[in-house]
Design an enzyme around this catalytic site. Structure first.
Site, PDB file in Angstrom:
ATOM      1  N   ARG A  81       0.825  -1.227   0.000  1.00 28.53           N
ATOM      2  CA  ARG A  81       0.000   0.000   0.000  1.00 28.53           C
ATOM      3  C   ARG A  81       0.851   1.267   0.000  1.00 28.53           C
ATOM      4  O   ARG A  81       0.338   2.360  -0.119  1.00 28.53           O
ATOM      5  CB  ARG A  81      -0.948   0.004   1.195  1.00 28.53           C
ATOM      6  CG  ARG A  81      -0.238   0.069   2.542  1.00 28.53           C
ATOM      7  CD  ARG A  81      -1.225   0.120   3.695  1.00 28.53           C
ATOM      8  NE  ARG A  81      -0.515   0.178   4.974  1.00 28.53           N
ATOM      9  CZ  ARG A  81      -1.110   0.465   6.123  1.00 28.53           C
ATOM     10  NH1 ARG A  81      -2.419   0.688   6.161  1.00 28.53           N
ATOM     11  NH2 ARG A  81      -0.404   0.514   7.241  1.00 28.53           N
ATOM     12  N   HIS A 159      -8.250  -4.121   3.077  1.00 25.17           N
ATOM     13  CA  HIS A 159      -8.580  -3.393   4.312  1.00 25.17           C
ATOM     14  C   HIS A 159      -9.710  -2.375   4.059  1.00 25.17           C
ATOM     15  O   HIS A 159      -9.514  -1.167   4.179  1.00 25.17           O
ATOM     16  CB  HIS A 159      -7.306  -2.679   4.790  1.00 25.17           C
ATOM     17  CG  HIS A 159      -7.320  -2.256   6.222  1.00 25.17           C
ATOM     18  ND1 HIS A 159      -8.197  -1.312   6.711  1.00 25.17           N
ATOM     19  CD2 HIS A 159      -6.553  -2.633   7.265  1.00 25.17           C
ATOM     20  CE1 HIS A 159      -7.965  -1.127   7.993  1.00 25.17           C
ATOM     21  NE2 HIS A 159      -6.982  -1.921   8.360  1.00 25.17           N
ATOM     22  N   ASP A 204     -11.596  -4.683  17.361  1.00 24.05           N
ATOM     23  CA  ASP A 204     -10.498  -5.034  16.450  1.00 24.05           C
ATOM     24  C   ASP A 204     -10.380  -6.561  16.482  1.00 24.05           C
ATOM     25  O   ASP A 204      -9.586  -7.120  17.226  1.00 24.05           O
ATOM     26  CB  ASP A 204      -9.200  -4.365  16.930  1.00 24.05           C
ATOM     27  CG  ASP A 204      -8.099  -4.461  15.878  1.00 24.05           C
ATOM     28  OD1 ASP A 204      -7.046  -3.825  16.070  1.00 24.05           O
ATOM     29  OD2 ASP A 204      -8.299  -5.182  14.881  1.00 24.05           O
ATOM     30  N   GLU A 263     -12.864  -6.491   6.618  1.00 24.16           N
ATOM     31  CA  GLU A 263     -11.759  -6.767   5.700  1.00 24.16           C
ATOM     32  C   GLU A 263     -11.648  -8.242   5.349  1.00 24.16           C
ATOM     33  O   GLU A 263     -11.421  -9.071   6.230  1.00 24.16           O
ATOM     34  CB  GLU A 263     -10.458  -6.308   6.371  1.00 24.16           C
ATOM     35  CG  GLU A 263     -10.516  -4.899   6.922  1.00 24.16           C
ATOM     36  CD  GLU A 263      -9.494  -4.675   8.024  1.00 24.16           C
ATOM     37  OE1 GLU A 263      -9.806  -3.962   8.993  1.00 24.16           O
ATOM     38  OE2 GLU A 263      -8.394  -5.226   7.930  1.00 24.16           O
TER      39      GLU A 263
END
Ligand code: TA6
Length: 296
Positions: A81, A159, A204, A263
Site C-alpha cells: 500500500r 482493508h 479489532d 476486511e
C-alpha cells in the site's frame, strides 16, 4: 481514464451507467472511491488522509501484503500500500468473471529496497472492475517467481473502509457464533455470541473461517453492503472508536462514527506458494437497499 488525483498522484477512474464510478490510485494500488448510481460515495476516506508517499492513504481499500498487522519484520500491513503500482498492459487471461465489466489491471513488482526485508520475487496483479450494476470487484493474483526454487508465505487483507451513517446503528451479519482473535487482547481466541454484531466501543477482531458472504447493514441509509470473497477465509472487523481515533494523526476525531472496516483477509493461516504457483483472492462489494430496522 488515467488522470491526476490529489497532490498530482496518478489515479484511474472507472465509470459505468449513469453515475457508477470507482477510482484507484497507482500509489498503493488503492481504491479510494466507489460511488453508486446517485453519485453517493460508499467508501470512507478520512478528511485527514495524507496522499503523500510513503504514508498509506487512510480510507478506501488499502491492500495489506505481504503481511497483515505488525506481527512480523515488515512495516504495519506490509509494503504494497506504500508503493507505486504500474498499469499492467499485458496481463495473463483473467477469469471470465470480468467480462462486460469496466476494469483496470495493475501490477506490483519487487523493488531492491523491499527485497532487503522480504527477499522474494513475485508478481502481484490486481484487477479492479466495476460491474454494470455498480458492483465493485477486486481480484488479486500473486505468483511466486523465485528463480532459486524458494517458496514464500504471506498474509493478506483488503482493508476495506465502508462509509456508514452512524456506527451505533450498524449491524454485521454472517459472523455470528464464529471464533475470532481479539487484536486488543494479544490476539487471544474467543467465540462470538449468537446474534448480529453491533458496535458501542472500539473493536479489532479477526474472525476465522468466515462465510463467503458477509453483510453490513446501515440503518439510517436503509442500505446493506454485501461483501463476497474467495480465497480469503478470515474477516477483520475494526472501528477505533473515540480514544484510538484521537491518537491516529490521519483520522478525524469524530470520523469513527461514520466508518467501519470489514476486511476480507487471510491472517490466521499464512498462504505459501512454491515457485510458479499462483494464489488468487477475490473481493466483490455491492450496495443494496435493505429494510433493516435497528433493534430487530
Ligand atoms: O484492521 C485492523 C488493524 O490491524 C487495526 O489494528 C489498526 O491498526 C488498523 O488495522 C489500521 O492500521 P493502519 O496501519 O492503517 O493505521
Amino acid at each position: 481514464e488515467v488522470c491526476k488525483g490529489i497532490n498530482g498522484l496518478d489515479k484511474v477512474v472507472l465509470r459505468e451507467g449513469r453515475a457508477f464510478s470507482a477510482e484507484v490510485y497507482l500509489y498503493g494500488g488503492q481504491v479510494t472511491s466507489w460511488k453508486n448510481d446517485h453519485g453517493e460515495e460508499l467508501l470512507f476516506m478520512s478528511n485527514k488522509a495524507i496522499f503523500k508517499p510513503p504514508k498509506p492513504i487512510r480510507g478506501g481499500i488499502p491492500i495489506c501484503f505481504p503481511q497483515f498487522g505488525s506481527h512480523g519484520s515488515l512495516e504495519q500491513h506490509g509494503f504494497a500500500r506504500n508503493r507505486f503500482w504500474s498499469i499492467d498492459t499485458d496481463p495473463p487471461p483473467f477469469p471470465t468473471a470480468s467480462i462486460n465489466k469496466t476494469f483496470i489491471d495493475l501490477i506490483l513488482r519487487p523493488s531492491e529496497e523491499d527485497a532487503k526485508h522480504w527477499p522474494h520475487s513475485y508478481e502481484f496483479r490486481l484487477r479492479v472492475a466495476l460491474g454494470p450494476s455498480g458492483d465493485l470487484m477486486l481480484t488479486s493474483r500473486i505468483r511466486n517467481t523465485n528463480p532459486d526454487g524458494k517458496p514464500f508465505s504471506f498474509t493478506f487483507a483488503y482493508h476495506t473502509y465502508f462509509s456508514v451513517s452512524d456506527i451505533s446503528e450498524v449491524r454485521v451479519e454472517g459472523l455470528e457464533t464464529l471464533d475470532y482473535l481479539d487484536n486488543m487482547l494479544e490476539r487471544e481466541r474467543f467465540t462470538e455470541q449468537g446474534d448480529a454484531i453491533t458496535f458501542e466501543s472500539e473493536v479489532d477482531k479477526i474472525y476465522l473461517s468466515t462465510p463467503t458472504k458477509i453483510a453490513v447493514l446501515d440503518h439510517e441509509k436503509k442500505r446493506t453492503f454485501v461483501m463476497r470473497k474467495d480465497g480469503l477465509p478470515d474477516a477483520v472487523v475494526w472501528n477505533p472508536w473515540d480514544k484510538k481515533a484521537k491518537a491516529i494523526p490521519d483520522f478525524g476525531d469524530d470520523e469513527y462514527k461514520h466508518m467501519l472496516c470489514v476486511e476480507a483477509a487471510a491472517v490466521e493461516k499464512s498462504i505459501t506458494l512454491r515457485p510458479g504457483e499462483e494464489w488468487k483472492g477475490r473481493l466483490e462489494l455491492s450496495a443494496v437497499p435493505s429494510s433493516y430496522c435497528s433493534g430487530q
